[in-house]
Design a protein around this motif. Structure first.
Motif, PDB file in Angstrom:
ATOM      1  N   PHE A  38      35.827  -7.563  43.383  1.00  0.00           N
ATOM      2  CA  PHE A  38      36.794  -7.252  42.334  1.00  0.00           C
ATOM      3  C   PHE A  38      36.300  -7.639  40.944  1.00  0.00           C
ATOM      4  N   VAL A  39      35.366  -8.575  40.852  1.00  0.00           N
ATOM      5  CA  VAL A  39      34.843  -8.986  39.548  1.00  0.00           C
ATOM      6  C   VAL A  39      34.034  -7.858  38.899  1.00  0.00           C
ATOM      7  N   PRO A  40      33.057  -7.250  39.592  1.00  0.00           N
ATOM      8  CA  PRO A  40      32.359  -6.127  38.952  1.00  0.00           C
ATOM      9  C   PRO A  40      33.289  -4.957  38.642  1.00  0.00           C
ATOM     10  N   LEU A  41      34.242  -4.702  39.516  1.00  0.00           N
ATOM     11  CA  LEU A  41      35.209  -3.636  39.270  1.00  0.00           C
ATOM     12  C   LEU A  41      36.011  -3.928  37.998  1.00  0.00           C
ATOM     13  N   GLY A  42      36.464  -5.158  37.841  1.00  0.00           N
ATOM     14  CA  GLY A  42      37.205  -5.547  36.640  1.00  0.00           C
ATOM     15  C   GLY A  42      36.360  -5.428  35.381  1.00  0.00           C
ATOM     16  N   CYS A  43      35.073  -5.774  35.492  1.00  0.00           N
ATOM     17  CA  CYS A  43      34.179  -5.648  34.336  1.00  0.00           C
ATOM     18  C   CYS A  43      34.013  -4.189  33.935  1.00  0.00           C
ATOM     19  N   VAL A  44      33.853  -3.307  34.925  1.00  0.00           N
ATOM     20  CA  VAL A  44      33.702  -1.881  34.638  1.00  0.00           C
ATOM     21  C   VAL A  44      34.978  -1.330  34.002  1.00  0.00           C
ATOM     22  N   LEU A  45      36.131  -1.721  34.534  1.00  0.00           N
ATOM     23  CA  LEU A  45      37.399  -1.251  33.968  1.00  0.00           C
ATOM     24  C   LEU A  45      37.597  -1.768  32.547  1.00  0.00           C
ATOM     25  N   ALA A  75      42.891  -5.478  32.173  1.00  0.00           N
ATOM     26  CA  ALA A  75      41.672  -5.496  32.986  1.00  0.00           C
ATOM     27  C   ALA A  75      40.959  -6.839  32.877  1.00  0.00           C
ATOM     28  N   GLN A  76      40.914  -7.411  31.693  1.00  0.00           N
ATOM     29  CA  GLN A  76      40.295  -8.726  31.522  1.00  0.00           C
ATOM     30  C   GLN A  76      41.054  -9.796  32.294  1.00  0.00           C
ATOM     31  N   VAL A  80      39.654 -12.157  35.387  1.00  0.00           N
ATOM     32  CA  VAL A  80      39.757 -13.625  35.435  1.00  0.00           C
ATOM     33  C   VAL A  80      40.463 -14.068  36.713  1.00  0.00           C
ATOM     34  N   LEU A  81      41.532 -13.376  37.078  1.00  0.00           N
ATOM     35  CA  LEU A  81      42.228 -13.704  38.326  1.00  0.00           C
ATOM     36  C   LEU A  81      41.333 -13.489  39.542  1.00  0.00           C
ATOM     37  N   ALA A  82      40.502 -12.454  39.517  1.00  0.00           N
ATOM     38  CA  ALA A  82      39.577 -12.205  40.622  1.00  0.00           C
ATOM     39  C   ALA A  82      38.543 -13.322  40.732  1.00  0.00           C
ATOM     40  N   VAL A  83      38.067 -13.812  39.596  1.00  0.00           N
ATOM     41  CA  VAL A  83      37.117 -14.929  39.608  1.00  0.00           C
ATOM     42  C   VAL A  83      37.774 -16.175  40.190  1.00  0.00           C
ATOM     43  N   ILE A  84      38.978 -16.473  39.750  1.00  0.00           N
ATOM     44  CA  ILE A  84      39.699 -17.651  40.249  1.00  0.00           C
ATOM     45  C   ILE A  84      39.988 -17.519  41.740  1.00  0.00           C
ATOM     46  N   ALA A  85      40.412 -16.327  42.173  1.00  0.00           N
ATOM     47  CA  ALA A  85      40.681 -16.107  43.596  1.00  0.00           C
ATOM     48  C   ALA A  85      39.402 -16.244  44.413  1.00  0.00           C
TER      49      ALA A  85
END
Length: 102
Positions: A38-45, A75-76, A80-85
């Motif tokens: 989810f982190v790379p996906l969030g970065c792309v979004l 998206a940011q 951040v939530l994906a990193v924490i999770a």
């Protein structure tokens, strides 16, 4: 900091649980993406929303630009939530491994 490999003069050697393995930056990026996709996906979004928002700003479409900036913030926040999770999940797995060893 990783030790420097004498042959290649680079720090591609990574120490993991007292064992040595060779890992390039590309390998590390792919491994991290598999661990928490989810982190790379969030970065792309985030980049997509920012790019489209800036394009709309240049074109003078303020309404779309505002929506894209709000989407970027969303998206940011999701990234951040994906990193924490992901960190929480890693901590959970580590504690589970320690319980099994004991």
């Amino acid at each position: 900091m990783a030790p420097i490999d004498a042959k290649t003069k680079s720090s591609s050697v990574r120490w993991d649980n007292n064992s040595q393995r060779d890992e390039t930056m590309k390998d590390k990026m792919l491994r991290k993406a598999r661990e928490n996709p989810f982190v790379p996906l969030g970065c792309v979004l985030t980049v997509g929303a920012l790019s489209y928002g800036l394009f709309s700003f240049i074109k003078g479409n303020a309404k779309v630009q505002q929506k894209m900036m709000r989407a970027r913030v969303l998206a940011q926040g999701s990234t951040v939530l994906a990193v924490i999770a992901g960190l929480g999940y890693e901590i959970y797995l580590d504690s589970k491994k320690k319980k099994i060893k004991d």
